[in-house]
Design an enzyme around this catalytic site. Structure first.
Site, PDB file in Angstrom:
ATOM      1  N   LEU A  79     -16.542 143.737 -18.293  1.00 56.62           N
ATOM      2  CA  LEU A  79     -16.237 144.957 -17.533  1.00 56.62           C
ATOM      3  C   LEU A  79     -14.894 144.858 -16.802  1.00 56.62           C
ATOM      4  O   LEU A  79     -14.794 145.147 -15.606  1.00 56.62           O
ATOM      5  CB  LEU A  79     -17.382 145.240 -16.556  1.00 56.62           C
ATOM      6  CG  LEU A  79     -18.759 145.317 -17.216  1.00 56.62           C
ATOM      7  CD1 LEU A  79     -19.857 145.444 -16.166  1.00 56.62           C
ATOM      8  CD2 LEU A  79     -18.832 146.468 -18.213  1.00 56.62           C
ATOM      9  N   HIS A  80     -13.857 144.501 -17.544  1.00 54.77           N
ATOM     10  CA  HIS A  80     -12.532 144.320 -16.940  1.00 54.77           C
ATOM     11  C   HIS A  80     -12.062 145.595 -16.225  1.00 54.77           C
ATOM     12  O   HIS A  80     -11.809 145.591 -15.013  1.00 54.77           O
ATOM     13  CB  HIS A  80     -11.505 143.963 -18.023  1.00 54.77           C
ATOM     14  CG  HIS A  80     -11.833 142.773 -18.851  1.00 54.77           C
ATOM     15  ND1 HIS A  80     -11.870 141.494 -18.343  1.00 54.77           N
ATOM     16  CD2 HIS A  80     -12.124 142.663 -20.181  1.00 54.77           C
ATOM     17  CE1 HIS A  80     -12.166 140.642 -19.311  1.00 54.77           C
ATOM     18  NE2 HIS A  80     -12.325 141.331 -20.436  1.00 54.77           N
TER      19      HIS A  80
END
Length: 294
Positions: free
Chosen positions: A226-227
């Site tokens: 989930l950058h």
């Protein structure tokens, strides 16, 4: 908004279409009343495809009114994949039949019109760097929140590595910068249970995301990290990330370290970025899923 506070004006610059995290970040912004998305710029290779994906997603979320601009195909210097770049610039048209604007000019225009604009850079920063190079004065009018880099390893992160010169321009611009890098984003990963929760939400937005997640899993075969949603979360919640003020330099000349973000704070009083150094992964993921399943 319920508390009467004016929504935050943001512009998203994205390389949506490879990894799924850009789409999840865009969905988080679209599902958050705290945010007013004034426009989106696509960036880095195959921009017609990225633009089409963006517009399809906006339509699915009932926000076809949001403008999209096409950005730079290639980095300022260095390598690019010619096999993914069309020989002629494709023409994509807006809803009114006009050609879509150039991302660099669009960023400058929005920065000059919107007081206190936040640029959320979740891809290579070619278009943002070009905007600062063309109109340096906008650094005093905008804030930049970026997903990129890392300071705990001397290893280049993708968004910075794709265009180190553009990233260096952004970090040297003087604009207030919040950096969310791999140091913290790699600790935030979806599970199959999380994906199932999105699939269970009975609305067209979640269904569109579900199709994108299925396509991602089929192509890549690993769970989404989930950058970009974590970078977007900076604008929504102030208790999930811990920050330190640092002096960040981008290596542009090293034979083995090109694209590395260097913490050059030692021995200097200057600071140019607020850098995320710790995260509460489970609390973040819980809040993200609540927004994505609305």
């Amino acid at each position: 908004m319920e508390n009467g506070k004016k929504p935050l004006d943001i512009l998203i610059d994205t390389d949506i279409g490879g990894d799924i995290d850009d789409a999840l970040a865009l969905a988080l912004a679209l599902n958050s009343p705290e945010i007013n998305l004034v426009g989106i710029t696509t960036n880095y290779l195959s921009n017609q495809w990225r633009t089409d994906l963006t517009r399809e997603m906006l339509a699915a979320f009932g926000r076809a009114d949001i403008e999209v601009a096409m950005g730079a195909e290639k980095p300022l210097l260095g390598w690019w994949d010619d096999n993914r770049t069309l020989p002629k610039r494709p023409v994509s048209l807006a809803r009114d039949g006009r050609e879509l604007p150039c991302a660099c000019d669009y960023i400058v225009e929005k920065a000059e019109r919107a007081e206190g604009l936040t640029i959320v850079a979740i891809g290579p920063m070619t278009s943002v760097g070009l905007a600062f190079a063309k109109a340096p004065h906008i650094a005093g009018r905008v804030r930049v929140v970026l997903m990129g880099g890392q300071t705990d390893k001397a290893f280049p992160e993708w968004n910075i590595q794709c265009d180190p010169e553009a990233a260096a321009i952004v970090f040297a611009s003087g604009a207030p910068i919040t950096m969310v890098g791999l140091d913290v984003t790699n600790r935030c990963t979806f599970t199959m249970e999380d994906i199932a929760a999105i699939k269970a939400a009975d609305n067209p937005r979640a269904r569109h995301l579900s199709h994108m997640l299925d396509d991602f899993l089929d192509r890549f075969g690993f769970m989404p990290v989930l950058h970009d949603p974590l970078a977007m979360s900076v604008l929504l919640w102030d208790d999930l990330l811990t920050f330190e003020d640092k002096l960040i330099r981008v290596e542009t000349a090293g034979a083995f370290t090109r694209g590395v973000t260097v913490d050059a704070s030692w021995g200097h009083t200057e600071r140019n970025a607020r850098v995320a150094v710790d995260v509460k992964p489970e609390a973040f993921k819980c809040r993200l899923l609540e927004r994505l399943t609305r």
